[in-house]
Design a protein around this motif. Sequence first.
Motif, mmCIF file in Angstrom:
data_model
loop_
_atom_site.group_PDB
_atom_site.id
_atom_site.type_symbol
_atom_site.label_atom_id
_atom_site.label_comp_id
_atom_site.label_asym_id
_atom_site.label_seq_id
_atom_site.Cartn_x
_atom_site.Cartn_y
_atom_site.Cartn_z
ATOM 1 N N ILE A 1 -1.279 -9.549 0.601
ATOM 2 C CA ILE A 1 -1.317 -10.139 1.935
ATOM 3 C C ILE A 1 -2.144 -11.415 1.839
ATOM 4 C CG2 ILE A 1 -2.026 -9.856 4.350
ATOM 5 C CD1 ILE A 1 -1.762 -6.839 3.991
ATOM 6 N N PHE A 2 -1.547 -12.534 2.231
ATOM 7 C CA PHE A 2 -2.221 -13.837 2.271
ATOM 8 C C PHE A 2 -2.295 -14.320 3.719
ATOM 9 C CE2 PHE A 2 -0.261 -13.739 -1.938
ATOM 10 C CZ PHE A 2 -1.254 -14.252 -2.765
ATOM 11 N N SER A 3 -3.274 -15.164 3.985
ATOM 12 C CA SER A 3 -3.364 -15.783 5.311
ATOM 13 C C SER A 3 -4.213 -17.040 5.231
ATOM 14 C CB SER A 3 -3.969 -14.806 6.330
ATOM 15 O OG SER A 3 -4.056 -15.400 7.614
ATOM 16 N N ASN A 4 -3.999 -17.939 6.178
ATOM 17 C CA ASN A 4 -4.895 -19.086 6.294
ATOM 18 C C ASN A 4 -6.076 -18.778 7.203
ATOM 19 O OD1 ASN A 4 -3.404 -19.029 8.659
ATOM 20 N ND2 ASN A 4 -2.974 -21.223 8.714
ATOM 21 N N LEU A 5 -6.125 -17.568 7.759
ATOM 22 C CA LEU A 5 -7.301 -17.140 8.519
ATOM 23 C C LEU A 5 -8.430 -16.817 7.545
ATOM 24 C CD1 LEU A 5 -5.464 -14.831 11.063
ATOM 25 C CD2 LEU A 5 -6.569 -17.017 11.580
ATOM 26 N N PRO A 6 -9.632 -17.270 7.829
ATOM 27 C CA PRO A 6 -10.712 -17.177 6.843
ATOM 28 C C PRO A 6 -11.348 -15.798 6.732
ATOM 29 C CG PRO A 6 -11.501 -18.246 8.826
ATOM 30 C CD PRO A 6 -10.019 -18.038 9.020
ATOM 31 N N PHE A 7 -10.911 -14.843 7.505
ATOM 32 C CA PHE A 7 -11.545 -13.523 7.441
ATOM 33 C C PHE A 7 -10.561 -12.464 7.934
ATOM 34 C CE2 PHE A 7 -11.855 -13.746 11.992
ATOM 35 C CZ PHE A 7 -12.170 -15.058 12.271
ATOM 36 N N SER A 8 -10.819 -11.233 7.531
ATOM 37 C CA SER A 8 -10.078 -10.089 8.052
ATOM 38 C C SER A 8 -11.075 -8.992 8.369
ATOM 39 C CB SER A 8 -9.039 -9.604 7.044
ATOM 40 O OG SER A 8 -9.671 -9.184 5.856
ATOM 41 N N GLN A 9 -10.726 -8.144 9.312
ATOM 42 C CA GLN A 9 -11.660 -7.127 9.778
ATOM 43 C C GLN A 9 -11.428 -5.768 9.132
ATOM 44 O OE1 GLN A 9 -10.739 -7.811 13.990
ATOM 45 N NE2 GLN A 9 -12.830 -8.546 14.258
ATOM 46 N N GLU A 10 -10.253 -5.605 8.527
ATOM 47 C CA GLU A 10 -9.953 -4.312 7.910
ATOM 48 C C GLU A 10 -8.836 -4.485 6.890
ATOM 49 O OE1 GLU A 10 -7.939 -0.019 9.185
ATOM 50 O OE2 GLU A 10 -8.936 -1.247 10.724
ATOM 51 N N GLN A 11 -8.961 -3.808 5.752
ATOM 52 C CA GLN A 11 -7.892 -3.754 4.757
ATOM 53 C C GLN A 11 -7.804 -2.316 4.261
ATOM 54 O OE1 GLN A 11 -10.798 -5.603 3.349
ATOM 55 N NE2 GLN A 11 -10.475 -7.158 4.910
ATOM 56 N N ARG A 12 -6.580 -1.789 4.192
ATOM 57 C CA ARG A 12 -6.414 -0.395 3.752
ATOM 58 C C ARG A 12 -5.137 -0.257 2.929
ATOM 59 N NH1 ARG A 12 -5.900 3.362 8.667
ATOM 60 N NH2 ARG A 12 -5.693 4.913 6.993
ATOM 61 N N ASN A 13 -5.246 0.532 1.877
ATOM 62 C CA ASN A 13 -4.064 0.992 1.154
ATOM 63 C C ASN A 13 -3.743 2.371 1.711
ATOM 64 O OD1 ASN A 13 -2.190 2.041 -0.731
ATOM 65 N ND2 ASN A 13 -3.003 0.727 -2.345
ATOM 66 N N LEU A 14 -2.591 2.498 2.357
ATOM 67 C CA LEU A 14 -2.254 3.711 3.092
ATOM 68 C C LEU A 14 -1.634 4.793 2.222
ATOM 69 C CD1 LEU A 14 -0.619 1.944 6.179
ATOM 70 C CD2 LEU A 14 -3.007 2.642 5.885
ATOM 71 N N GLY A 15 -1.371 4.503 0.949
ATOM 72 C CA GLY A 15 -0.661 5.446 0.102
ATOM 73 C C GLY A 15 0.811 5.090 0.028
ATOM 74 N N THR A 16 1.550 5.856 -0.768
ATOM 75 C CA THR A 16 2.931 5.484 -1.068
ATOM 76 C C THR A 16 3.955 6.053 -0.097
ATOM 77 O OG1 THR A 16 3.294 7.385 -2.531
ATOM 78 C CG2 THR A 16 2.319 5.406 -3.510
ATOM 79 N N GLY A 17 3.692 7.179 0.501
ATOM 80 C CA GLY A 17 4.677 7.783 1.402
ATOM 81 C C GLY A 17 5.997 8.091 0.727
ATOM 82 N N GLY A 18 5.967 8.313 -0.586
ATOM 83 C CA GLY A 18 7.185 8.611 -1.330
ATOM 84 C C GLY A 18 7.765 7.433 -2.080
ATOM 85 N N SER A 19 7.299 6.230 -1.815
ATOM 86 C CA SER A 19 7.723 5.037 -2.549
ATOM 87 C C SER A 19 6.928 4.932 -3.849
ATOM 88 C CB SER A 19 7.518 3.793 -1.692
ATOM 89 O OG SER A 19 7.751 2.608 -2.421
ATOM 90 N N ASP A 20 7.269 3.947 -4.668
ATOM 91 C CA ASP A 20 6.450 3.674 -5.842
ATOM 92 C C ASP A 20 5.440 2.566 -5.575
ATOM 93 O OD1 ASP A 20 8.353 1.658 -5.710
ATOM 94 O OD2 ASP A 20 8.615 1.505 -7.873
ATOM 95 N N HIS A 21 5.358 2.107 -4.341
ATOM 96 C CA HIS A 21 4.398 1.089 -3.927
ATOM 97 C C HIS A 21 3.535 1.648 -2.806
ATOM 98 C CE1 HIS A 21 6.137 -2.684 -5.805
ATOM 99 N NE2 HIS A 21 7.128 -1.814 -5.977
ATOM 100 N N GLY A 22 2.274 1.222 -2.768
ATOM 101 C CA GLY A 22 1.425 1.564 -1.650
ATOM 102 C C GLY A 22 1.708 0.659 -0.463
ATOM 103 N N ALA A 23 1.607 1.239 0.741
ATOM 104 C CA ALA A 23 1.722 0.444 1.973
ATOM 105 C C ALA A 23 0.372 -0.198 2.258
ATOM 106 C CB ALA A 23 2.151 1.334 3.129
ATOM 107 N N LEU A 24 0.357 -1.505 2.460
ATOM 108 C CA LEU A 24 -0.882 -2.243 2.693
ATOM 109 C C LEU A 24 -1.013 -2.605 4.169
ATOM 110 C CD1 LEU A 24 -0.984 -4.733 -0.331
ATOM 111 C CD2 LEU A 24 -1.652 -2.309 -0.240
ATOM 112 N N ALA A 25 -2.202 -2.382 4.722
ATOM 113 C CA ALA A 25 -2.473 -2.718 6.122
ATOM 114 C C ALA A 25 -3.701 -3.607 6.191
ATOM 115 C CB ALA A 25 -2.692 -1.459 6.943
ATOM 116 N N ALA A 26 -3.703 -4.531 7.139
ATOM 117 C CA ALA A 26 -4.853 -5.397 7.360
ATOM 118 C C ALA A 26 -4.930 -5.755 8.832
ATOM 119 C CB ALA A 26 -4.760 -6.668 6.523
ATOM 120 N N VAL A 27 -6.134 -5.941 9.315
ATOM 121 C CA VAL A 27 -6.378 -6.418 10.675
ATOM 122 C C VAL A 27 -6.975 -7.803 10.575
ATOM 123 C CG1 VAL A 27 -7.583 -6.016 12.853
ATOM 124 C CG2 VAL A 27 -6.710 -4.074 11.546
ATOM 125 N N LEU A 28 -6.297 -8.788 11.133
ATOM 126 C CA LEU A 28 -6.727 -10.183 11.083
ATOM 127 C C LEU A 28 -7.169 -10.641 12.464
ATOM 128 C CD1 LEU A 28 -3.712 -11.409 8.946
ATOM 129 C CD2 LEU A 28 -6.026 -10.980 8.124
#
Length: 351
Positions: free
Chosen positions: A324-351
């Motif tokens: 996750i990229f942004s031109n906002l200089p900060f984020s308030q939360e970042q989480r790897n939520l797990g795969t949910g059956g995929s081979d990739h983790g779901a990424l969440a962030a609060v900007l």
Amino acid sequence: SRGRRGACAVDDGVDWPDGELCHEERPLLWLGQPSQELGASDAEGAAAADVARPGRGLPRGAILRAALLASIAVGACGLAAVGLEGAGFSWISAPSRVESKTALTLWCDQPYTPPASWPWQPRLGGENLQVKVLSYNLQWWSLFASRGGLDGSAGKLIASAGLPQPFDLMAFQECQDPWRVLGDAGLSNQYVAVQGSLGLCVAFQTESWLNLASGEALIGEDLPQQHYGKRMAQWLRLQHRQTGKVVFFVNHHGPLAVGSGGICGGRATAHNLLRTITANAAEGDPVVLLGDFNAGAGSETVQELEKSFYRVFTGDVYGGVDNIFSNLPFSQEQRNLGTGGSDHGALAAVL
């Protein structure tokens, strides 16, 4: 496979503009490239084309017919791809990575001069607004097509992670039906989903956001050894209904092989993403660029993007290809939520 030079292959179903030069946009057939197995872990819903090994296991007549057909196609394209030397043939060999410069220009490697300073600095101030975003490679071919969705496991993961604060914007890669995912999450009536090309999907919360504009653009193309096709970016320009603030949201699935940047390399891939953003965002727009870049922290793609954006969060599979990229200089939360059956983790962030 698609390469940089050679004989124009059969039509791949894309309507090319009139007068398009075959070596710039059309798929090209490599002659003399040994066949290689594709990595099974990255099968992205398409079967790889077999590439014959000239002179190995093929009847001489088959080789002669292939050479004759190739030489005819080369003549039509105006390219010197096959030379005859006496009774034998001189084959063109494909390099393991397409990176050398030739007189031919790859479609995805166009001249680009990055601005001295990023022109789209986010306009901050006024009422505070938190934007919760999700990036999730669903591995559709396996999770849904082969395993039937595992009783809605991906949707259930999204629903759980969306409490108590719901996601504002969601981006999916390897996605064939965003409405199914939203239905599994019990969120169908809360989001508008947009099915893009080449397995890209986005969704936004309708109560909070208004879609001002949307589009997509070709960004790169896989190397011949793992060639599933071209790669795109899908974008939305959205306005928050209450505050009037605008976000430019970009979903991307990068070219293979991992870390290569595809046929044009990581620098060109990054520049094509920047070109798409500068062509469609407005001055002052906060930008969120996210997805499975098929490029990790040490890759040229990521390093080039970090000249213009903050890298907010990175996943932990395949060397950190989810970002996750942004031109906002900060984020308030970042989480790897797990795969949910995929081979990739779901990424969440609060900007």
